[in-house]
Design a protein around this motif. Sequence first.
Motif, PDB file in Angstrom:
ATOM      1  N   PRO A  57       0.818  -1.223   0.000  1.00  0.00           N
ATOM      2  CA  PRO A  57       0.000   0.000   0.000  1.00  0.00           C
ATOM      3  C   PRO A  57       0.851   1.272   0.000  1.00  0.00           C
ATOM      4  CG  PRO A  57       0.215  -0.817   2.215  1.00  0.00           C
ATOM      5  CD  PRO A  57       0.975  -1.778   1.332  1.00  0.00           C
ATOM      6  N   LYS A  58       0.279   2.326  -0.563  1.00  0.00           N
ATOM      7  CA  LYS A  58       0.851   3.661  -0.386  1.00  0.00           C
ATOM      8  C   LYS A  58      -0.285   4.671  -0.431  1.00  0.00           C
ATOM      9  CE  LYS A  58       2.335   4.606  -5.120  1.00  0.00           C
ATOM     10  NZ  LYS A  58       3.468   4.813  -5.977  1.00  0.00           N
ATOM     11  N   ILE A  59      -0.110   5.738   0.316  1.00  0.00           N
ATOM     12  CA  ILE A  59      -1.113   6.797   0.358  1.00  0.00           C
ATOM     13  C   ILE A  59      -0.853   7.733  -0.811  1.00  0.00           C
ATOM     14  CG2 ILE A  59      -1.997   8.752   1.677  1.00  0.00           C
ATOM     15  CD1 ILE A  59      -1.142   7.198   4.222  1.00  0.00           C
ATOM     16  N   LEU A  60      -1.889   7.938  -1.640  1.00  0.00           N
ATOM     17  CA  LEU A  60      -1.753   8.822  -2.794  1.00  0.00           C
ATOM     18  C   LEU A  60      -2.127  10.260  -2.482  1.00  0.00           C
ATOM     19  CD1 LEU A  60      -3.208   6.854  -5.844  1.00  0.00           C
ATOM     20  CD2 LEU A  60      -0.825   7.185  -5.194  1.00  0.00           C
ATOM     21  N   ARG A  61      -3.301  10.429  -1.856  1.00  0.00           N
ATOM     22  CA  ARG A  61      -3.831  11.781  -1.665  1.00  0.00           C
ATOM     23  C   ARG A  61      -5.046  11.728  -0.743  1.00  0.00           C
ATOM     24  NH1 ARG A  61      -5.258   9.838  -6.673  1.00  0.00           N
ATOM     25  NH2 ARG A  61      -7.498   9.659  -7.053  1.00  0.00           N
ATOM     26  N   LYS A  62      -5.562  12.898  -0.426  1.00  0.00           N
ATOM     27  CA  LYS A  62      -6.842  13.033   0.265  1.00  0.00           C
ATOM     28  C   LYS A  62      -7.821  13.654  -0.719  1.00  0.00           C
ATOM     29  CE  LYS A  62      -5.395  13.355   5.049  1.00  0.00           C
ATOM     30  NZ  LYS A  62      -5.432  14.149   6.280  1.00  0.00           N
ATOM     31  N   GLU A  63      -9.094  13.253  -0.620  1.00  0.00           N
ATOM     32  CA  GLU A  63     -10.145  13.808  -1.463  1.00  0.00           C
ATOM     33  C   GLU A  63     -11.352  14.132  -0.602  1.00  0.00           C
ATOM     34  OE1 GLU A  63     -11.431  11.490  -4.824  1.00  0.00           O
ATOM     35  OE2 GLU A  63      -9.391  11.319  -5.613  1.00  0.00           O
ATOM     36  N   LYS A  64     -12.036  15.204  -0.951  1.00  0.00           N
ATOM     37  CA  LYS A  64     -13.305  15.560  -0.313  1.00  0.00           C
ATOM     38  C   LYS A  64     -14.427  15.098  -1.233  1.00  0.00           C
ATOM     39  CE  LYS A  64     -13.022  18.759   3.215  1.00  0.00           C
ATOM     40  NZ  LYS A  64     -13.533  18.358   4.488  1.00  0.00           N
ATOM     41  N   ILE A  65     -15.364  14.319  -0.667  1.00  0.00           N
ATOM     42  CA  ILE A  65     -16.529  13.850  -1.414  1.00  0.00           C
ATOM     43  C   ILE A  65     -17.743  14.059  -0.527  1.00  0.00           C
ATOM     44  CG2 ILE A  65     -17.640  11.880  -2.543  1.00  0.00           C
ATOM     45  CD1 ILE A  65     -14.791  10.639  -2.830  1.00  0.00           C
ATOM     46  N   GLU A  66     -18.694  14.837  -1.006  1.00  0.00           N
ATOM     47  CA  GLU A  66     -19.938  15.111  -0.270  1.00  0.00           C
ATOM     48  C   GLU A  66     -19.669  15.512   1.182  1.00  0.00           C
ATOM     49  OE1 GLU A  66     -22.403  11.666  -0.817  1.00  0.00           O
ATOM     50  OE2 GLU A  66     -22.495  11.947  -2.984  1.00  0.00           O
ATOM     51  N   GLY A  67     -18.697  16.396   1.384  1.00  0.00           N
ATOM     52  CA  GLY A  67     -18.396  16.921   2.709  1.00  0.00           C
ATOM     53  C   GLY A  67     -17.542  16.028   3.595  1.00  0.00           C
ATOM     54  N   GLU A  68     -17.207  14.844   3.133  1.00  0.00           N
ATOM     55  CA  GLU A  68     -16.362  13.916   3.907  1.00  0.00           C
ATOM     56  C   GLU A  68     -14.959  13.877   3.290  1.00  0.00           C
ATOM     57  OE1 GLU A  68     -16.976  12.072   6.647  1.00  0.00           O
ATOM     58  OE2 GLU A  68     -19.121  12.411   6.829  1.00  0.00           O
ATOM     59  N   THR A  69     -13.949  13.633   4.130  1.00  0.00           N
ATOM     60  CA  THR A  69     -12.573  13.521   3.655  1.00  0.00           C
ATOM     61  C   THR A  69     -12.188  12.048   3.565  1.00  0.00           C
ATOM     62  OG1 THR A  69     -12.016  15.619   4.700  1.00  0.00           O
ATOM     63  CG2 THR A  69     -10.177  14.200   4.088  1.00  0.00           C
ATOM     64  N   TYR A  70     -11.582  11.682   2.451  1.00  0.00           N
ATOM     65  CA  TYR A  70     -11.171  10.305   2.210  1.00  0.00           C
ATOM     66  C   TYR A  70      -9.687  10.246   1.907  1.00  0.00           C
ATOM     67  CZ  TYR A  70     -16.119   9.344   1.938  1.00  0.00           C
ATOM     68  OH  TYR A  70     -17.450   9.238   2.241  1.00  0.00           O
ATOM     69  N   GLN A  71      -9.031   9.249   2.463  1.00  0.00           N
ATOM     70  CA  GLN A  71      -7.662   8.924   2.130  1.00  0.00           C
ATOM     71  C   GLN A  71      -7.729   7.987   0.934  1.00  0.00           C
ATOM     72  OE1 GLN A  71      -4.551  10.222   2.820  1.00  0.00           O
ATOM     73  NE2 GLN A  71      -4.792   9.831   4.982  1.00  0.00           N
ATOM     74  N   VAL A  72      -7.001   8.293  -0.131  1.00  0.00           N
ATOM     75  CA  VAL A  72      -6.977   7.420  -1.305  1.00  0.00           C
ATOM     76  C   VAL A  72      -5.680   6.628  -1.259  1.00  0.00           C
ATOM     77  CG1 VAL A  72      -7.106   7.259  -3.816  1.00  0.00           C
ATOM     78  CG2 VAL A  72      -8.318   9.106  -2.628  1.00  0.00           C
ATOM     79  N   LEU A  73      -5.843   5.306  -1.167  1.00  0.00           N
ATOM     80  CA  LEU A  73      -4.691   4.405  -1.114  1.00  0.00           C
ATOM     81  C   LEU A  73      -4.503   3.739  -2.461  1.00  0.00           C
ATOM     82  CD1 LEU A  73      -5.573   2.567   2.225  1.00  0.00           C
ATOM     83  CD2 LEU A  73      -4.170   4.604   1.934  1.00  0.00           C
ATOM     84  N   GLN A  74      -3.257   3.531  -2.830  1.00  0.00           N
ATOM     85  CA  GLN A  74      -2.952   2.707  -4.001  1.00  0.00           C
ATOM     86  C   GLN A  74      -2.378   1.403  -3.478  1.00  0.00           C
ATOM     87  OE1 GLN A  74      -1.044   4.341  -7.532  1.00  0.00           O
ATOM     88  NE2 GLN A  74       0.399   2.637  -7.464  1.00  0.00           N
ATOM     89  N   LEU A  75      -2.997   0.298  -3.866  1.00  0.00           N
ATOM     90  CA  LEU A  75      -2.550  -1.027  -3.457  1.00  0.00           C
ATOM     91  C   LEU A  75      -1.997  -1.725  -4.697  1.00  0.00           C
ATOM     92  CD1 LEU A  75      -5.743  -1.928  -1.390  1.00  0.00           C
ATOM     93  CD2 LEU A  75      -3.645  -0.863  -0.562  1.00  0.00           C
ATOM     94  N   ASP A  76      -0.703  -2.017  -4.688  1.00  0.00           N
ATOM     95  CA  ASP A  76      -0.062  -2.696  -5.810  1.00  0.00           C
ATOM     96  C   ASP A  76       0.158  -4.159  -5.461  1.00  0.00           C
ATOM     97  OD1 ASP A  76       0.314  -0.496  -7.674  1.00  0.00           O
ATOM     98  OD2 ASP A  76       1.715   0.305  -6.184  1.00  0.00           O
ATOM     99  N   ALA A  77      -0.277  -5.052  -6.354  1.00  0.00           N
ATOM    100  CA  ALA A  77      -0.174  -6.491  -6.107  1.00  0.00           C
ATOM    101  C   ALA A  77       1.287  -6.899  -5.931  1.00  0.00           C
ATOM    102  CB  ALA A  77      -0.797  -7.259  -7.253  1.00  0.00           C
TER     103      ALA A  77
END
Length: 128
Positions: free
Chosen positions: A15-35
């Motif tokens: 795993p690695k953390i790519l970025r944070k995103e706001k969606i409908e007022g909530e904050t999400y951590q976007v992870l990239q998971l490489d096999a």
Amino acid sequence: MVIWHVQISWGIYAPKILRKEKIEGETYQVLQLDAVDKWITYRRVLYWVNTRNARPYKAEFYALSGRLLKTAHYQAFEPLGGENRPTRILVEDALRKGHRSVLEYSNMAERDLPDKIFTKDYLKKLSR
């Protein structure tokens, strides 16, 4: 250097953390998971996790070529098996527009299962 690996029902991923995103007022951590293993169905997964409550929001599943194969949306969180879990997962097929699957979960109970049942070889035995 520390290298982390995570085991998810789809396989083992780095795993690695790519970025944070706001969606409908909530904050999400976007992870990239490489096999980690080249035999895993999905080479890369992008996974949105709510920073407030750690709930999954969605996951995008990619092929080795980088092509989007499926998108899963996690919905209807309820207590199941001692945890608050999504009881409905909507899976959209990116290759066949308009095709989707809905997985609904209920009456979940925790039980111990041997690791061997989560292997491809064991699944092959079940399909015979």
